[in-house]
Design an enzyme around this catalytic site. Structure first.
Site, PDB file in Angstrom:
ATOM      1  N   GLU A 169       8.805   0.576  -9.522  1.00  0.00           N
ATOM      2  CA  GLU A 169       9.056   0.521 -10.967  1.00  0.00           C
ATOM      3  C   GLU A 169       9.939   1.669 -11.463  1.00  0.00           C
ATOM      4  O   GLU A 169       9.542   2.454 -12.323  1.00  0.00           O
ATOM      5  CB  GLU A 169       7.715   0.464 -11.714  1.00  0.00           C
ATOM      6  N   ASN A 210      10.411  -1.680  -5.269  1.00  0.00           N
ATOM      7  CA  ASN A 210       9.517  -2.694  -5.841  1.00  0.00           C
ATOM      8  C   ASN A 210       9.570  -2.644  -7.374  1.00  0.00           C
ATOM      9  O   ASN A 210       9.499  -1.572  -7.955  1.00  0.00           O
ATOM     10  CB  ASN A 210       8.086  -2.387  -5.351  1.00  0.00           C
ATOM     11  N   HIS A 246       4.048 -10.677 -11.790  1.00  0.00           N
ATOM     12  CA  HIS A 246       2.868 -10.765 -12.649  1.00  0.00           C
ATOM     13  C   HIS A 246       3.272 -11.685 -13.803  1.00  0.00           C
ATOM     14  O   HIS A 246       4.030 -11.291 -14.687  1.00  0.00           O
ATOM     15  CB  HIS A 246       2.484  -9.384 -13.196  1.00  0.00           C
TER      16      HIS A 246
HETATM   17  O1  9MR Z   1      -4.123  -3.257  -9.987  1.00  0.00           O
HETATM   18  C1  9MR Z   1      -3.922  -1.894 -10.262  1.00  0.00           C
HETATM   19  C2  9MR Z   1      -4.991  -1.397 -11.241  1.00  0.00           C
HETATM   20  O2  9MR Z   1      -6.265  -1.451 -10.640  1.00  0.00           O
HETATM   21  C3  9MR Z   1      -4.654   0.016 -11.689  1.00  0.00           C
HETATM   22  O3  9MR Z   1      -5.572   0.415 -12.678  1.00  0.00           O
HETATM   23  C4  9MR Z   1      -3.241   0.060 -12.227  1.00  0.00           C
HETATM   24  C5  9MR Z   1      -2.860   1.462 -12.664  1.00  0.00           C
HETATM   25  O4  9MR Z   1      -1.678   1.451 -13.388  1.00  0.00           O
HETATM   26  O5  9MR Z   1      -2.331  -0.373 -11.230  1.00  0.00           O
HETATM   27  C6  9MR Z   1      -2.547  -1.713 -10.870  1.00  0.00           C
HETATM   28  O6  9MR Z   1      -1.573  -2.134  -9.939  1.00  0.00           O
HETATM   29  C7  9MR Z   1      -0.227  -2.123 -10.382  1.00  0.00           C
HETATM   30  C8  9MR Z   1       0.657  -1.902  -9.169  1.00  0.00           C
HETATM   31  O7  9MR Z   1       0.257  -0.756  -8.467  1.00  0.00           O
HETATM   32  C9  9MR Z   1       2.119  -1.784  -9.573  1.00  0.00           C
HETATM   33  N1  9MR Z   1       2.534  -2.949 -10.315  1.00  0.00           N
HETATM   34  C10 9MR Z   1       1.701  -3.340 -11.439  1.00  0.00           C
HETATM   35  C11 9MR Z   1       0.241  -3.472 -10.980  1.00  0.00           C
HETATM   36  C12 9MR Z   1      -0.636  -3.980 -12.124  1.00  0.00           C
HETATM   37  O8  9MR Z   1      -0.630  -3.061 -13.172  1.00  0.00           O
END
Ligand code: 9MR
Length: 360
Positions: A169, A210, A246
């Site tokens: 990101e 990513n 997503h």
């Molecule tokens: O699924 C993850 C969640 O449990 C965490 O709290 C969050 C923190 O920002 O990150 C989520 O995973 C993310 C991923 O690492 C990067 N892309 C977006 C995902 C969903 O927010």
């Protein structure tokens, strides 16, 4: 006396086995549980026949405590991604201390079940520890910290991990570089450096950039395209782009545009992986849930078909697999039911659609 000694020996022999089972260290063989529905051939088997990977992000809590979760994960998928275990604040909680316990547990599970482990993420702007955020470090110090972070992790798992989300990101919605601690502290070259340092630590690993909301054609995916092309032109090692996906019933993917985007990245010689797919079902008053499940299934099926049809699309990874454990629960309260198995691990229409898509 002899009998007591003998009984003592038996006790000592069985004690570790007992603990291993109760702590979930020895997962049962997949598909042996009567609690799992028999869904015939697994997604994993079909994906392997197709030469494509199919994976899921894993949550360490059920991985240790929920036998059904373990069995289904091992039966249906051949790649695991740590949903949180590799986030900076968990793996590197203090400046001079790393904590690899959760990572090691996930990797041990992957090895036991002949699954691949995908690193996610080395460099991100979220889930950063307080020591880093409040540290007031100079540029040179931040570069040292980032290099050490990347290389300590990558060297530790060198040879065991084939694919790594190096930068996660890094691009903003308007196509500029995302305003992150790394951009502010090091400058735009933090991206080049991260890939170079990861490659130094494991020259065999495939390195990915990513991104979210960069699936379709548009300002953001154009910026990702330019960014990865720039890396290539400067001779920085990069092998692929992760498109997170997503999405939701009220934010559906435009499959043809995604195919176009995947193809243009392919022309740069890059792999694409769908890295975090989930399709949320919004709560709409009066909505027909079974109809919504069918709509969700169609999106899953069409997305998987798109990836299977694209030569450079090498993996489809879901952000979890059961609605029982999804990040959306904490996000929107009720959960969004975004995954392919329901809260009771029953296959949803989305599961069947993914299966059919893999058969085609
Ligand atoms: O699924 C993850 C969640 O449990 C965490 O709290 C969050 C923190 O920002 O990150 C989520 O995973 C993310 C991923 O690492 C990067 N892309 C977006 C995902 C969903 O927010």
């Amino acid at each position: 006396m002899k009998t007591k000694f003998f009984l003592g020996l038996i006790f000592l022999f069985f004690l570790p086995i007992f603990f291993a089972f109760t702590l979930g260290q020895i997962p049962e063989a997949p598909a042996s549980s009567p609690t799992l529905e028999n869904t015939g051939v697994s997604l994993r088997q079909l994906a392997e026949q197709r030469g494509i990977q199919i994976g899921a992000a894993v949550n360490t809590y059920p991985l240790k405590s929920d036998r059904t979760y373990q069995q289904l994960l091992a039966r249906e998928f051949n790649v695991v991604v740590p949903e949180n275990a590799m986030k900076f604040e968990l793996v590197h909680p203090q400046q001079d201390r790393f904590n690899f316990q959760e990572m090691d547990e996930i990797i041990a599970f992957a090895e036991t079940h002949q699954m691949e482990f995908r690193h996610h993420p080395l460099v991100w702007d979220e889930q950063l520890p307080a020591w880093l955020v409040r540290g007031d470090f100079s540029r040179a110090e931040l570069m040292d910290i980032l290099k050490k972070h990347i290389q300590t992790i990558v060297k530790r798992y060198r040879g065991k991990v084939k694919t790594i989300d190096v930068v996660n990101e890094g691009v903003a919605r308007d196509g500029t570089l995302r305003d992150t601690l790394w951009l502010r502290g090091i400058g735009p070259e933090y991206i080049d450096l991260s890939f170079i340092w990861a490659h130094e630590a494991d020259p065999e690993a495939k390195l990915f950039f990513n991104e979210f909301s960069a699936e379709e054609m548009g300002a953001k995916s154009n910026a990702v395209y330019d960014l990865v092309q720039g890396l290539q032109q400067r001779g920085v090692p990069i092998h692929g782009v992760g498109l997170q996906m997503h999405k939701a019933l009220n934010n559906q993917p435009k499959i043809e545009e995604i195919a176009q985007n995947v193809a243009r990245l392919g022309e740069l010689g890059l792999e694409v992986q769908i890295t975090e797919m989930d399709i949320a079902i919004p709560e709409v008053a009066g909505a027909d849930f079974s109809q919504q499940l069918q709509e969700q299934a169609k999106i899953y099926g069409d997305s998987v078909k798109m990836c299977v049809a694209a030569k450079n699309c090498t993996a489809i990874i879901f952000w979890g697999f059961s609605d029982r454990y999804t990040w959306m629960t904490s996000l929107i309260g009720q959960g969004g039911n975004p995954l392919i198995f329901d809260k009771f691990f029953r296959p949803k229409p989305a599961y069947t659609a993914v299966k059919e898509a893999l058969k085609q």
